[in-house]
Design an enzyme around this catalytic site. Sequence first.
Site, mmCIF file in Angstrom:
data_model
loop_
_atom_site.group_PDB
_atom_site.id
_atom_site.type_symbol
_atom_site.label_atom_id
_atom_site.label_comp_id
_atom_site.label_asym_id
_atom_site.label_seq_id
_atom_site.Cartn_x
_atom_site.Cartn_y
_atom_site.Cartn_z
ATOM 1 N N GLY A 94 3.846 -3.384 12.139
ATOM 2 C CA GLY A 94 3.402 -4.165 11.007
ATOM 3 C C GLY A 94 4.316 -4.370 9.813
ATOM 4 O O GLY A 94 5.112 -3.653 9.422
ATOM 5 N N GLN B 18 6.901 -6.863 1.396
ATOM 6 C CA GLN B 18 7.931 -6.078 1.996
ATOM 7 C C GLN B 18 9.284 -6.808 2.127
ATOM 8 O O GLN B 18 10.375 -6.134 2.167
ATOM 9 C CB GLN B 18 7.601 -5.298 3.382
ATOM 10 C CG GLN B 18 6.495 -4.364 3.018
ATOM 11 C CD GLN B 18 6.346 -3.766 4.518
ATOM 12 O OE1 GLN B 18 5.554 -4.368 5.229
ATOM 13 N NE2 GLN B 18 6.861 -2.602 4.670
ATOM 14 N N CYS C 39 6.388 3.805 6.926
ATOM 15 C CA CYS C 39 6.322 2.444 6.467
ATOM 16 C C CYS C 39 7.640 1.815 6.302
ATOM 17 O O CYS C 39 8.841 2.878 6.022
ATOM 18 C CB CYS C 39 5.873 2.552 4.884
ATOM 19 S SG CYS C 39 5.939 0.974 4.233
ATOM 20 N N LEU C 40 8.180 0.697 6.764
ATOM 21 C CA LEU C 40 9.590 0.269 6.819
ATOM 22 C C LEU C 40 10.244 0.140 5.364
ATOM 23 O O LEU C 40 11.425 0.120 5.342
ATOM 24 C CB LEU C 40 9.498 -1.408 7.319
ATOM 25 C CG LEU C 40 9.079 -1.181 9.004
ATOM 26 C CD1 LEU C 40 9.053 -2.647 9.466
ATOM 27 C CD2 LEU C 40 10.583 -0.401 9.674
ATOM 28 N N HIS D 250 -3.141 -0.716 6.594
ATOM 29 C CA HIS D 250 -1.990 -0.484 6.045
ATOM 30 C C HIS D 250 -1.198 -1.644 5.640
ATOM 31 O O HIS D 250 -0.832 -1.795 4.441
ATOM 32 C CB HIS D 250 -0.957 0.340 6.914
ATOM 33 C CG HIS D 250 0.361 0.702 6.590
ATOM 34 N ND1 HIS D 250 0.840 1.914 6.258
ATOM 35 C CD2 HIS D 250 1.502 -0.141 6.212
ATOM 36 C CE1 HIS D 250 2.058 1.833 6.132
ATOM 37 N NE2 HIS D 250 2.394 0.697 5.705
ATOM 38 N N GLU D 251 -1.227 -2.644 6.193
ATOM 39 C CA GLU D 251 -0.672 -4.137 5.932
ATOM 40 C C GLU D 251 -1.307 -4.804 4.889
ATOM 41 O O GLU D 251 -0.652 -5.446 3.811
ATOM 42 C CB GLU D 251 -0.227 -4.960 7.187
ATOM 43 C CG GLU D 251 0.602 -4.368 8.170
ATOM 44 C CD GLU D 251 1.771 -3.893 7.538
ATOM 45 O OE1 GLU D 251 2.469 -4.329 6.623
ATOM 46 O OE2 GLU D 251 2.347 -2.688 8.178
ATOM 47 N N HIS E 256 -0.724 -3.276 1.655
ATOM 48 C CA HIS E 256 0.763 -4.071 0.832
ATOM 49 C C HIS E 256 0.328 -5.312 0.003
ATOM 50 O O HIS E 256 1.011 -5.441 -0.886
ATOM 51 C CB HIS E 256 1.562 -4.237 1.939
ATOM 52 C CG HIS E 256 2.656 -3.054 2.308
ATOM 53 N ND1 HIS E 256 3.317 -2.399 1.587
ATOM 54 C CD2 HIS E 256 2.667 -2.585 3.598
ATOM 55 C CE1 HIS E 256 3.847 -1.352 2.144
ATOM 56 N NE2 HIS E 256 3.449 -1.590 3.497
#
Length: 184
Positions: free
Chosen positions: A60, A65, A110-111, A153-154, A157
């Site tokens: 995701g 991000q 997480c990225l 999660h996304e 953000h």
Amino acid sequence: MITMDNIIRDGHPTLRKTAEEVVMPPSDEDKQILTELLEFLINSQNPEVAEKYGLRPGIGLAAPQINVSKRMIAVHIVGDKGELYSYALFNPKIISHSVERAYLKSGEGCLSVDESIPGYVPRYARITVKGFDVDGKEIKLRLKGLPAVCFQHEIDHLNGIMFYDHIDKNNPLKPIEGAIEIDS
């Protein structure tokens, strides 16, 4: 093409902002960004492409991000029955959710977060998400398991929330009572 260089890291102020709604119908620029978010995930899961461009595998990615404070997310993930959830959405919203909770046994990553942060992240076990696809068409999804966790999660953000904000600081690995444990 989005690479790891485009992904901002934990501590960057954009990650803590509430992202702006995308005006519908979406502009060509917004469509391009949304499409590239999904392309990054697909590429990151292809071992040859990931190695060539130095991509960390992801399931995701949200526009904040990549330092774009707009409500856009992409998810590319296989559910527990082998079905592919590959979506890029403008203005996604959770319109309903279960009372029951779930969490990933392995914790979340997480990225935008380079280190591993151990701990269970409580999520809703089932959610219904509404958003708009790249062409501005409304999409409604009923999700459970890993796809539901990923969408939550996304969407977090977009609201300036990081996954570790949900972890119990005093006892990060305390099982979440009555919650479904998901193997990822």
